[in-house]
Motif scaffolding. Structure first.
Motif, short mmCIF file in Angstrom:
data_model
loop_
_atom_site.label_atom_id
_atom_site.label_comp_id
_atom_site.label_asym_id
_atom_site.label_seq_id
_atom_site.Cartn_x
_atom_site.Cartn_y
_atom_site.Cartn_z
N PHE A 235 0.85 -1.20 0.00
CA PHE A 235 0.00 0.00 0.00
C PHE A 235 0.88 1.24 0.00
O PHE A 235 2.08 1.18 0.26
CB PHE A 235 -0.94 0.01 1.21
N ILE A 236 0.25 2.38 -0.30
CA ILE A 236 0.96 3.66 -0.31
C ILE A 236 0.22 4.61 0.63
O ILE A 236 -1.01 4.72 0.61
CB ILE A 236 1.01 4.25 -1.74
N PHE A 237 0.98 5.30 1.47
CA PHE A 237 0.43 6.24 2.46
C PHE A 237 0.67 7.64 1.93
O PHE A 237 1.77 8.16 2.01
CB PHE A 237 1.14 6.01 3.80
N ALA A 238 -0.38 8.25 1.35
CA ALA A 238 -0.18 9.46 0.55
C ALA A 238 -1.00 10.65 1.03
O ALA A 238 -2.09 10.50 1.58
CB ALA A 238 -0.55 9.16 -0.90
N THR A 239 -0.46 11.84 0.79
CA THR A 239 -1.16 13.08 1.06
C THR A 239 -1.07 13.97 -0.18
O THR A 239 -0.09 13.89 -0.94
CB THR A 239 -0.56 13.80 2.29
N HIS A 240 -2.08 14.80 -0.41
CA HIS A 240 -2.08 15.66 -1.60
C HIS A 240 -1.66 17.08 -1.25
O HIS A 240 -1.90 17.56 -0.14
CB HIS A 240 -3.46 15.67 -2.26
N GLU A 241 -1.04 17.75 -2.23
CA GLU A 241 -0.48 19.07 -1.99
C GLU A 241 -1.52 20.15 -1.73
O GLU A 241 -1.24 21.15 -1.08
CB GLU A 241 0.41 19.48 -3.17
N ARG A 242 -2.77 19.95 -2.23
CA ARG A 242 -3.76 21.02 -2.03
C ARG A 242 -5.16 20.54 -1.62
O ARG A 242 -5.89 21.29 -1.00
CB ARG A 242 -3.88 21.88 -3.29
N MET A 243 -5.54 19.31 -1.93
CA MET A 243 -6.87 18.84 -1.56
C MET A 243 -6.81 17.96 -0.32
O MET A 243 -6.01 17.02 -0.26
CB MET A 243 -7.52 18.07 -2.71
N PRO A 244 -7.64 18.23 0.69
CA PRO A 244 -7.63 17.43 1.92
C PRO A 244 -7.94 15.96 1.66
O PRO A 244 -8.75 15.62 0.78
CB PRO A 244 -8.74 18.08 2.77
N ALA A 245 -7.32 15.10 2.43
CA ALA A 245 -7.48 13.66 2.25
C ALA A 245 -8.94 13.23 2.41
O ALA A 245 -9.44 12.39 1.66
CB ALA A 245 -6.60 12.90 3.25
N LYS A 246 -9.63 13.81 3.38
CA LYS A 246 -11.02 13.42 3.63
C LYS A 246 -11.90 13.73 2.41
O LYS A 246 -12.79 12.94 2.05
CB LYS A 246 -11.57 14.13 4.86
N GLU A 247 -11.65 14.85 1.77
CA GLU A 247 -12.43 15.24 0.59
C GLU A 247 -12.18 14.26 -0.56
O GLU A 247 -13.12 13.84 -1.26
CB GLU A 247 -12.07 16.66 0.17
#
Length: 294
Positions: A235-247
């Motif tokens: 798996f990959i544990f990722a975060t986006h530069e501008r959009m919240p993860a929950k969205e």
């Protein structure tokens, strides 16, 4: 059938064909009898495959059962214990949910510095690029290495977990288990588990395919603006530069693509994305592109 399930870290491929063959020729007459509580067939197969002694192997109904037995055997709640040195250590390596691997040298440092307590290393994801601590069980009698068939061997539905440790440690866990024996592994699971171990070529093939898809996913997700840890898991544990993860999580769900979102401090802006088949991952990339463009 129209759902893409990338939220539970299951293997995207079916088990070995040898497992299917074993089910088809299984002697169901034996199902009227209780199974071998020692699961000796599976224990011996695991011992031979990993080049350890059968007395250094413990099996359970999933790694949750193995960990549960380890806790019952090795840990107890005593308020006085918390006023001094720890009563035991347990950690996953590679880690979940961060996907980061702790170098084997550091793992050994933890074991070496805590000789009077049991150290449990949960290696559920080690086949996807991590370095196992298995080689240390003969060196440290306080080490328990826990594994599972649920990830790299594509058998989450059969519930097979196992552990390696010194003979004394395995004997202690068996003594606790057999004192009430509430989690006996069934006969079909024992035999299909043996079949899965025997097909080493298939096992290594699907693991390499998952690793290849994972490395490609890192490139594709990076293009879309994601950053992530250097995964050594499936798996990959990722975060986006501008959009919240929950969205992103909610919008993917509307498209019938499920990833894992943790509403927890420190990781609430990350998504844990299971590596699926190449086709599933392409659908994920297209969906993310649509979501992020809007």
């Amino acid at each position: 059938s129209d759902v893409i399930k990338l939220n539970t870290n299951e293997c995207p491929y079916p088990p070995s064909p040898l497992v299917t063959e074993m089910i088809e020729k299984m002697d169901t007459e034996r199902f009227r009898l209780y199974p071998d509580p020692e699961a000796s067939l599976l224990v011996n197969e695991l011992a031979e495959y990993y080049n350890v002694k059968p007395e250094q192997v413990f099996v359970g109904v999933g790694s949750d059962d193995v960990l549960g037995m380890a806790f019952l055997t090795c840990f107890k709640i005593n308020p006085l214990d918390f006023n001094k040195e720890n009563g035991g250590i347990i950690f996953p390596n590679p880690n979940a949910p961060t996907a980061i691997e702790m170098p084997l040298e550091q793992v050994e440092e933890v074991i070496k510095n805590n000789p009077d307590v049991v150290v449990i290393v949960d290696e559920a994801y080690v086949d996807f690029g991590g370095h196992t601590a298995l080689s240390l069980i003969d060196k440290y009698d306080n080490l328990l290495v826990v594994r599972t068939f649920s990830k790299s061997r594509a058998m989450a539905g059969m519930r097979i977990g196992y552990a390696f440790g010194s003979k004394e440690l395995i004997d202690a866990i068996k003594a606790v288990k057999f004192s009430y024996n509430s989690y006996t592994m069934n006969q079909a699971t024992i035999e299909t588990g043996v079949a899965a171990i025997k097909d080493d070529t298939y096992f290594k093939n699907i693991v390499s395919k998952i690793i290849e898809t994972r490395e490609n996913a890192k490139k594709e997700l990076k293009k879309l603006g994601f950053s992530f840890t250097d995964s050594k898991t499936n798996f990959i544990f990722a975060t986006h530069e501008r959009m919240p993860a929950k969205e992103i999580f909610e919008k993917l769900k509307k498209k019938n693509i499920f990833v894992r979102y943790f509403n927890k401090p420190g990781i609430d802006n990350y998504l844990r994305i299971t590596v699926g088949t190449d086709e599933e991952m392409k659908k994920l990339y297209r969906a993310l592109q649509e979501i992020l463009q809007k």
